[in-house]
Design a protein around this motif. Sequence first.
Motif, PDB file in Angstrom:
ATOM      1  N   GLY A 172       2.974 -13.762  -4.637  1.00  0.00           N
ATOM      2  CA  GLY A 172       2.368 -13.882  -5.950  1.00  0.00           C
ATOM      3  C   GLY A 172       1.144 -12.991  -6.075  1.00  0.00           C
ATOM      4  N   VAL A 173       1.330 -11.744  -6.440  1.00  0.00           N
ATOM      5  CA  VAL A 173       0.229 -10.805  -6.647  1.00  0.00           C
ATOM      6  C   VAL A 173      -0.039 -10.732  -8.147  1.00  0.00           C
ATOM      7  N   THR A 174      -1.241 -11.122  -8.552  1.00  0.00           N
ATOM      8  CA  THR A 174      -1.589 -11.149  -9.969  1.00  0.00           C
ATOM      9  C   THR A 174      -2.189  -9.816 -10.408  1.00  0.00           C
ATOM     10  N   GLY A 175      -2.330  -9.657 -11.710  1.00  0.00           N
ATOM     11  CA  GLY A 175      -2.990  -8.472 -12.228  1.00  0.00           C
ATOM     12  C   GLY A 175      -4.420  -8.354 -11.748  1.00  0.00           C
ATOM     13  N   GLU A 176      -5.096  -9.479 -11.577  1.00  0.00           N
ATOM     14  CA  GLU A 176      -6.473  -9.473 -11.089  1.00  0.00           C
ATOM     15  C   GLU A 176      -6.568  -9.047  -9.631  1.00  0.00           C
ATOM     16  N   ASP A 177      -5.465  -9.128  -8.903  1.00  0.00           N
ATOM     17  CA  ASP A 177      -5.461  -8.716  -7.494  1.00  0.00           C
ATOM     18  C   ASP A 177      -5.356  -7.202  -7.329  1.00  0.00           C
ATOM     19  N   GLU A 178      -4.871  -6.504  -8.329  1.00  0.00           N
ATOM     20  CA  GLU A 178      -4.480  -5.109  -8.135  1.00  0.00           C
ATOM     21  C   GLU A 178      -5.656  -4.190  -7.829  1.00  0.00           C
ATOM     22  N   ALA A 179      -6.762  -4.301  -8.550  1.00  0.00           N
ATOM     23  CA  ALA A 179      -7.915  -3.428  -8.283  1.00  0.00           C
ATOM     24  C   ALA A 179      -8.517  -3.709  -6.911  1.00  0.00           C
ATOM     25  N   PRO A 180      -8.780  -4.982  -6.538  1.00  0.00           N
ATOM     26  CA  PRO A 180      -9.268  -5.230  -5.171  1.00  0.00           C
ATOM     27  C   PRO A 180      -8.294  -4.764  -4.094  1.00  0.00           C
ATOM     28  N   LEU A 181      -7.000  -4.855  -4.353  1.00  0.00           N
ATOM     29  CA  LEU A 181      -6.009  -4.413  -3.379  1.00  0.00           C
ATOM     30  C   LEU A 181      -6.089  -2.896  -3.187  1.00  0.00           C
ATOM     31  N   ARG A 182      -6.209  -2.151  -4.248  1.00  0.00           N
ATOM     32  CA  ARG A 182      -6.328  -0.691  -4.124  1.00  0.00           C
ATOM     33  C   ARG A 182      -7.582  -0.308  -3.347  1.00  0.00           C
ATOM     34  N   ALA A 183      -8.697  -0.986  -3.653  1.00  0.00           N
ATOM     35  CA  ALA A 183      -9.947  -0.683  -2.946  1.00  0.00           C
ATOM     36  C   ALA A 183      -9.815  -1.001  -1.465  1.00  0.00           C
ATOM     37  N   ALA A 184      -9.181  -2.127  -1.141  1.00  0.00           N
ATOM     38  CA  ALA A 184      -9.010  -2.512   0.259  1.00  0.00           C
ATOM     39  C   ALA A 184      -8.084  -1.538   0.980  1.00  0.00           C
ATOM     40  N   LEU A 185      -7.048  -1.049   0.310  1.00  0.00           N
ATOM     41  CA  LEU A 185      -6.153  -0.072   0.925  1.00  0.00           C
ATOM     42  C   LEU A 185      -6.890   1.231   1.226  1.00  0.00           C
ATOM     43  N   ASP A 186      -7.787   1.649   0.336  1.00  0.00           N
ATOM     44  CA  ASP A 186      -8.551   2.873   0.572  1.00  0.00           C
ATOM     45  C   ASP A 186      -9.444   2.744   1.810  1.00  0.00           C
TER      46      ASP A 186
END
Length: 297
Positions: A276-290
């Motif tokens: 369950g990945v929400t829209g609110e998760d997407e920006a923090p996920l991109r930052a964490a991947l970087d």
Amino acid sequence: MTSPQSATAPAGDDTGVDTDKAQWQTADLDLSAYLDRIGYDGPRTATLDTLRAVHRAHMSTLSFTNLDLFLGRGNDLEMRNLADRIVGARRGGYCFEQNLLLAAALEGLGFSVDRQLARVRRGSTKVRARTHAVLLVESDGRRWLADVGFGDEGLIEPIPFEDGAELTVGEWTWRVDLDGDEWVLRSRHPDRWFDVYSLRLEHHFRADFDEANHFTATYPLSTFVGRLIAQRGDDRIRQTLLNRELTTQYPDGRRETRELSDAEVVTALRDVFHLGVTGEDEAPLRAALDAARPRRS
């Protein structure tokens, strides 16, 4: 065939409360919500058929992942919080989360469950800390090793906890061997038996699991700190996402790997790993991947 006796758990205290069971907070799990989450609608009886079916349903639905840790949100083992994350928010988890959740569900169904800690081997005999959680379950007059929290090499169904026992599910085969005073789970690879993990039987307490989980979740060089991991397996293939790299493994040893874009990582988490990945998760996920640790660090 060797079968050491299991450790004896404390029976309770003078109030009549079973303190050994209470520490695991089994009563705090909404069993019906859990069974709905994994798509199990079969009998709620403590039979071997039920054990196998619930184990398989859990494995096919709840993927192995450190997603919440990767996003900096922690992963405490309070049963209500486990259920909120994995059942309610559809987040998945790693061994401590997954197997403690399964243990509570099995106890709710009437099974006797013994929670144990194991040492991950992954093909090596190097002595590592006991940072893997597994379950021993009594059913049909035998003990069974149940484990829905190992990821790529993990059991799809329980295996008899007996020296020399083997289990084949689909294209994969596992084996349990007694090596001195250690029990070893092995997975069949095309060229050899691959040691997955080992354990010595003893009685464990909730504090042991909390300590092992804290180390696994916070130690800077832990496999689960600083990089995204998601894994799942079925009868035919095993899939692993490490940061932006998605690998598919086949029983003959072939591997297919490809790099994903950030958008494809989100899609894979949702569609391949059923998280369950929400829209609110997407920006923090991109930052964490970087900021993620590379594969070989």
